[in-house]
Scaffold this active site. Structure first.
Site, PDB file in Angstrom:
ATOM      1  N   GLY A  31       0.801  -1.217   0.000  1.00  0.00           N
ATOM      2  CA  GLY A  31       0.000   0.000   0.000  1.00  0.00           C
ATOM      3  C   GLY A  31       0.834   1.267   0.000  1.00  0.00           C
ATOM      4  O   GLY A  31       2.033   1.232  -0.268  1.00  0.00           O
ATOM      5  N   HIS A  34       2.472   4.427  -5.093  1.00  0.00           N
ATOM      6  CA  HIS A  34       3.085   5.458  -5.930  1.00  0.00           C
ATOM      7  C   HIS A  34       3.156   4.917  -7.353  1.00  0.00           C
ATOM      8  O   HIS A  34       2.672   3.811  -7.637  1.00  0.00           O
ATOM      9  CB  HIS A  34       4.460   5.846  -5.383  1.00  0.00           C
ATOM     10  N   HIS A  37       4.312   1.267  -8.045  1.00  0.00           N
ATOM     11  CA  HIS A  37       3.258   0.256  -7.882  1.00  0.00           C
ATOM     12  C   HIS A  37       2.316   0.276  -9.100  1.00  0.00           C
ATOM     13  O   HIS A  37       1.936  -0.773  -9.618  1.00  0.00           O
ATOM     14  CB  HIS A  37       2.418   0.552  -6.643  1.00  0.00           C
ATOM     15  N   LYS A 151      13.169  -2.928  -8.221  1.00  0.00           N
ATOM     16  CA  LYS A 151      13.762  -2.155  -7.124  1.00  0.00           C
ATOM     17  C   LYS A 151      14.141  -3.101  -5.981  1.00  0.00           C
ATOM     18  O   LYS A 151      15.178  -2.963  -5.364  1.00  0.00           O
ATOM     19  CB  LYS A 151      12.815  -1.095  -6.599  1.00  0.00           C
TER      20      LYS A 151
END
Ligand code: AMP
Length: 283
Positions: A31, A34, A37, A151
């Site tokens: 959650g 940004h 996601h 990432k």
């Protein structure tokens, strides 16, 4: 877009879709969404007829004293962003749904070797926590595709290895790192940075780029390159955990002849643990 909070509701939706022969793509998240996601969701929509995003802050992947208690929770804003991107189903369970037997003596999934190096060395048990919760999400969502960001490169390899070892019929898709305009990798944890720290934070990407260029020029100078980057991070007020070049395929220390490398770093700046990496291809 529909939001469900229980496994029963999730399974009912999945059953309907599978019955109609529809493909499913899943993007697990914690959650506070940004653009990184959302890039996973965009690719998920391209790949499959139906898309599921999960939002669950998974306690067992946090160590003692880490930021589980203060991890940002922004469900209403997240729902708006996901709906605007055309998501089908948001799964936002509470603890009891995913840990019906508690978290003390419950079953865990552990991927050996790769879980114990780099981030795993500094966060013991972290990747077992990740592998366990992702297994639960996989089994209940039964996706054709699952998307993860590069990432968290080590996490991506852990999941790929788990899927291979446990014979999950799921294709794992790794997605490129989304960055802020100054190069800082987008992360929910960037919110922990104050304005001065935020100004400094792009040094990580700058050092990755500089080090990648040096490494491509002189692959034998790996050690000096690593030490120079660690020294610059410390001098700028970071507390680096590692800055290292590894073989991209399995994160083993690189040996002569390896062409596909990856520079990876984890460094604290104030209360934020920042993670980033950059691929390097040697000629
Ligand atoms: P998190 O909510 O931080 O657990 O991340 C959920 C998923 O989004 C993971 O697969 C992450 O690797 C991915 N992700 C996080 N940040 C980024 C980013 N900046 N670019 C691409 N993917 C990301």
């Amino acid at each position: 877009m529909k939001t469900v909070h229980t496994l029963d509701e999730l399974r009912a939706e999945i059953r309907r879709w599978k019955g109609a022969g529809e493909t499913i793509a899943l993007a697990p998240t914690m959650g506070n969404l940004h653009d990184g996601h959302l890039s996973l969701l965009r690719e998920a929509r391209r790949l499959a007829k139906r898309t599921v995003v999960s939002i669950f802050v998974n306690p067992i992947q946090f160590g003692k004293g880490e930021d589980y208690e203060k991890y940002p929770s922004t469900l209403a804003e997240d729902q708006e962003k996901l709906a605007a991107e055309g998501l089908d189903l948001l799964f936002a369970p509470d603890l009891r749904q995913l840990y019906p037997a508690g978290m003390e003596t419950d079953t865990r999934v552990t991927v050996p070797e790769i879980s114990n190096i780099l981030c795993g060395q500094f966060r013991p048990g972290h990747f077992s926590g990740v592998a366990t919760v992702v297994s639960k999400l996989f089994i209940n969502t039964m996706p054709d595709y699952a998307l993860f960001g590069e990432k968290d490169y080590q996490q991506l390899l852990v999941i790929k290895r788990m899927v291979k070892d446990l014979c999950f019929p799921i294709e794992i898709i790794g997605m490129p790192i989304m960055r802020e305009t100054d190069g800082l990798a987008m992360s929910s944890r960037n919110a922990y940075l104050d304005p001065v720290q935020r100004g400094k934070a792009s040094l990580i990407y700058q050092l990755l780029k500089e080090s990648a260029a040096k490494l491509a020029q002189s692959p034998d100078a790996i050690l000096e390159i690593e030490v120079a980057a660690l020294t610059r991070l410390s001098a700028a007020g970071f507390r680096p955990e590692y800055f290292t070049a590894r073989r991209a395929a399995d994160l083993a220390p690189h040996s002569p002849g390896d062409k596909q490398l990856i520079l990876l770093t984890a460094a604290w700046l104030g209360g934020a643990r920042l993670l980033d990496n950059l691929r390097v291809e040697l000629q």
